[in-house]
Design an enzyme around this catalytic site. Structure first.
Site, PDB file in Angstrom:
ATOM      1  N   CYS A 283       0.984  -1.285   0.063  1.00 38.00           N
ATOM      2  CA  CYS A 283      -0.049   0.104  -0.184  1.00 38.00           C
ATOM      3  C   CYS A 283       0.746   1.185  -0.159  1.00 38.00           C
ATOM      4  O   CYS A 283       1.296   1.576   1.008  1.00 38.00           O
ATOM      5  CB  CYS A 283      -0.931   0.005   1.353  1.00 38.00           C
ATOM      6  SG  CYS A 283      -1.893   1.304   1.238  1.00 38.00           S
TER       7      CYS A 283
ATOM      8  N   GLU B  63      -5.763  -7.922   1.663  1.00 42.81           N
ATOM      9  CA  GLU B  63      -5.199  -7.990   3.143  1.00 42.81           C
ATOM     10  C   GLU B  63      -4.053  -7.140   3.018  1.00 42.81           C
ATOM     11  O   GLU B  63      -3.367  -6.605   2.137  1.00 42.81           O
ATOM     12  CB  GLU B  63      -4.617  -9.443   3.301  1.00 42.81           C
ATOM     13  CG  GLU B  63      -4.169  -9.456   4.744  1.00 42.81           C
ATOM     14  CD  GLU B  63      -2.423  -9.378   4.746  1.00 42.81           C
ATOM     15  OE1 GLU B  63      -1.966  -9.660   5.734  1.00 42.81           O
ATOM     16  OE2 GLU B  63      -2.001  -9.230   3.509  1.00 42.81           O
TER      17      GLU B  63
ATOM     18  N   ARG C  21      -4.713  -7.899  11.305  1.00 38.70           N
ATOM     19  CA  ARG C  21      -4.409  -7.477   9.782  1.00 38.70           C
ATOM     20  C   ARG C  21      -6.017  -6.912   9.172  1.00 38.70           C
ATOM     21  O   ARG C  21      -6.984  -7.377   9.782  1.00 38.70           O
ATOM     22  CB  ARG C  21      -4.031  -8.555   8.916  1.00 38.70           C
ATOM     23  CG  ARG C  21      -2.462  -9.058   8.987  1.00 38.70           C
ATOM     24  CD  ARG C  21      -1.629  -7.901   8.754  1.00 38.70           C
ATOM     25  NE  ARG C  21      -0.207  -8.567   8.652  1.00 38.70           N
ATOM     26  CZ  ARG C  21       0.350  -8.353   9.737  1.00 38.70           C
ATOM     27  NH1 ARG C  21       0.118  -7.666  10.929  1.00 38.70           N
ATOM     28  NH2 ARG C  21       2.053  -8.682   9.525  1.00 38.70           N
TER      29      ARG C  21
END
Length: 449
Positions: free
Chosen positions: A91, A129, A182
């Site tokens: 990310c 995830e 997570r």
């Protein structure tokens, strides 16, 4: 019709493939293990790290295609059609967040490459995830961009992140004694109009134990191999210097604050003095800990002074070894009864119930009663990978790293089961049926040279 399909190191047996899935940013195959056990067939996998890709190929019988970008940035996406898209995506910040809308906001990030696959293939389900911080306040704009971009492609997703950890699941539900919080994002393709009406959709999961389960019931010892069965056990045993350092701190917790609980704040040997020495411009949080250390010294001055004198002020220890965090609550005052972590912030002691999140080899958990670190095999077990999963003799540092970067198999199964229960009316019947069935065991390894 029952199908027996060889897959690398294992043979998967099911009533025909229930669904096809794509495995992006695949690592060593945590998503693959979870989705295969639910009857899925992997039709495409992508992993840029060559070492991880080799482990994936050895165990799952298919070599990931490599970097996702050249497969998704041309005029045509080269990912085959599939039912479920899964990915533990990196990310990066979205530099244009707040100025534009839709996929253009994410261009230049790997999340944009995910969107390209979803736009082109329209799988029924997407499950992503990421690290816990994605749900934090500093990432709010990034989170909102992710949600809006998925809804623009017709995926109904919650505005709030789902956070979960394997230690919150009982063993019969696929849990494991490891704290590994997570963020999971799950979406069902329902079309843009319906997806945009999902602003009030609650998070799929919250970070709370399943009803009736107490995470303190975990016993990490149940997940460890007997020492006599571990080849080259000496590689995991503590060094003489490490044993001596733990003994020094064990002596400390035996002489301070007798008759009262050990303090839970970080104990800094260099701050055990009275009154507290607080330099100008010290951050408030640190000043608070300095005062608490000074007060601890004041209460135990005689015992701590003798301890210091005996061990020469701990000057022979590295700075990170002159700190201790006691997080074992009411455990007997003996570090050898705890799970230990050597961290840059000091030695952390916790109850021998569940472990902190798996990370790199330099912080591999130490099992106090065994006086050793956990092995890669034990770490793989904590991630829910099958017993036959094999690293083919690669450097153990790589194996620990790969496991620390992976997803927990049991949690992925639980996330998908919860998603199927919630969205059953909007998903194809064959997908719902597969995700709600108990996972099958991935068995019959056929190890290759």
């Amino acid at each position: 019709m029952t199908v027996s399909e060889p897959r690398g190191n294992f043979e998967l047996v099911f009533e025909e493939p229930a669904f096809d899935f794509a495995d992006a940013f695949a690592g060593i195959g945590g998503f693959h293990a979870a989705l295969s056990s639910l009857g899925g067939r992997c039709i495409w996998a992508s992993e840029i790290d060559e070492t991880a890709a080799r482990v994936y190929a050895r165990n799952w019988g298919m070599m990931p295609t490599g970097d996702i970008r050249p497969q998704t940035e041309g005029k045509k996406v080269s990912v085959p059609g599939h039912d479920i898209f899964a990915g533990g995506f990196p990310c990066q910040p979205f530099s244009k967040s707040g100025f534009q809308r839709g996929m253009s906001e994410t261009r230049g990030t790997l999340f944009w490459n995910i969107l390209r696959v979803l736009e082109d293939r329209r799988p029924a389900v997407v499950v992503l995830e990421n690290v816990r911080n994605l749900a934090g306040p500093r990432q709010r704009e990034t989170w909102e961009t992710i949600v809006r971009s998925l809804r623009d492609l017709g995926y109904r997703v919650s505005s709030e992140p789902s956070v979960f950890s394997p230690h919150l699941l009982p063993p019969e539900a696929g849990g494991a004694p490891q704290v590994r919080e997570r963020v999971f994002i799950t979406g069902t393709h329902v079309g843009r109009k319906v997806a945009r009406q999902a602003a009030d959709l609650p998070p799929l999961l919250t970070p709370t134990p399943l009803p009736g389960w107490n995470p303190l019931d975990w016993r990490i010892d149940d997940y460890l191999d007997d020492d006599e069965t571990i080849s080259s056990l000496h590689r995991y045993e503590l060094s003489n210097d490490e044993v001596a350092m733990i003994e020094i701190w064990n002596e400390f917790i035996g002489v301070v604050d007798r008759g009262r609980p050990l303090p839970g704040f970080p104990i800094w040997a260099d701050a055990l003095t009275y009154p507290a020495v607080i330099p100008a411009n010290t951050p408030a949080w640190k000043a608070n800990f300095l005062r608490k250390n000074a007060d601890l010294f004041r209460r135990n001055e005689r015992a701590i002074t003798r301890w210091f004198d005996k061990h020469e002020g701990l000057q022979h220890l590295a700075p990170s070894r002159r700190k201790l965090e006691w997080q074992a609550q009411d455990t007997e005052r003996n570090l050898w009864n705890c799970v230990l972590h050597f961290r840059p912030s000091g030695i952390r002691a916790k109850r021998p119930t569940y472990l902190p999140a798996l990370v790199a080899i330099t912080q591999t958990s130490i099992i106090g009663p065994r006086r050793r670190r956990i092995t890669p095999r034990e770490a793989a077990r904590l991630q829910g990978l099958p017993e036959w999963f094999d690293f083919n003799g690669q450097r153990e540092a790589e194996s620990y790293k790969q496991l620390g970067n992976g997803v927990n198999v049991g949690v992925v199964q639980h996330v998908l089961r919860s998603h199927a229960e919630r969205d059953a009316n909007d998903l194809p019947e064959h997908i719902v049926s597969a995700l709600l069935k108990p996972p099958v065991e991935l068995s019959n390894p056929t190890m290759r040279d």
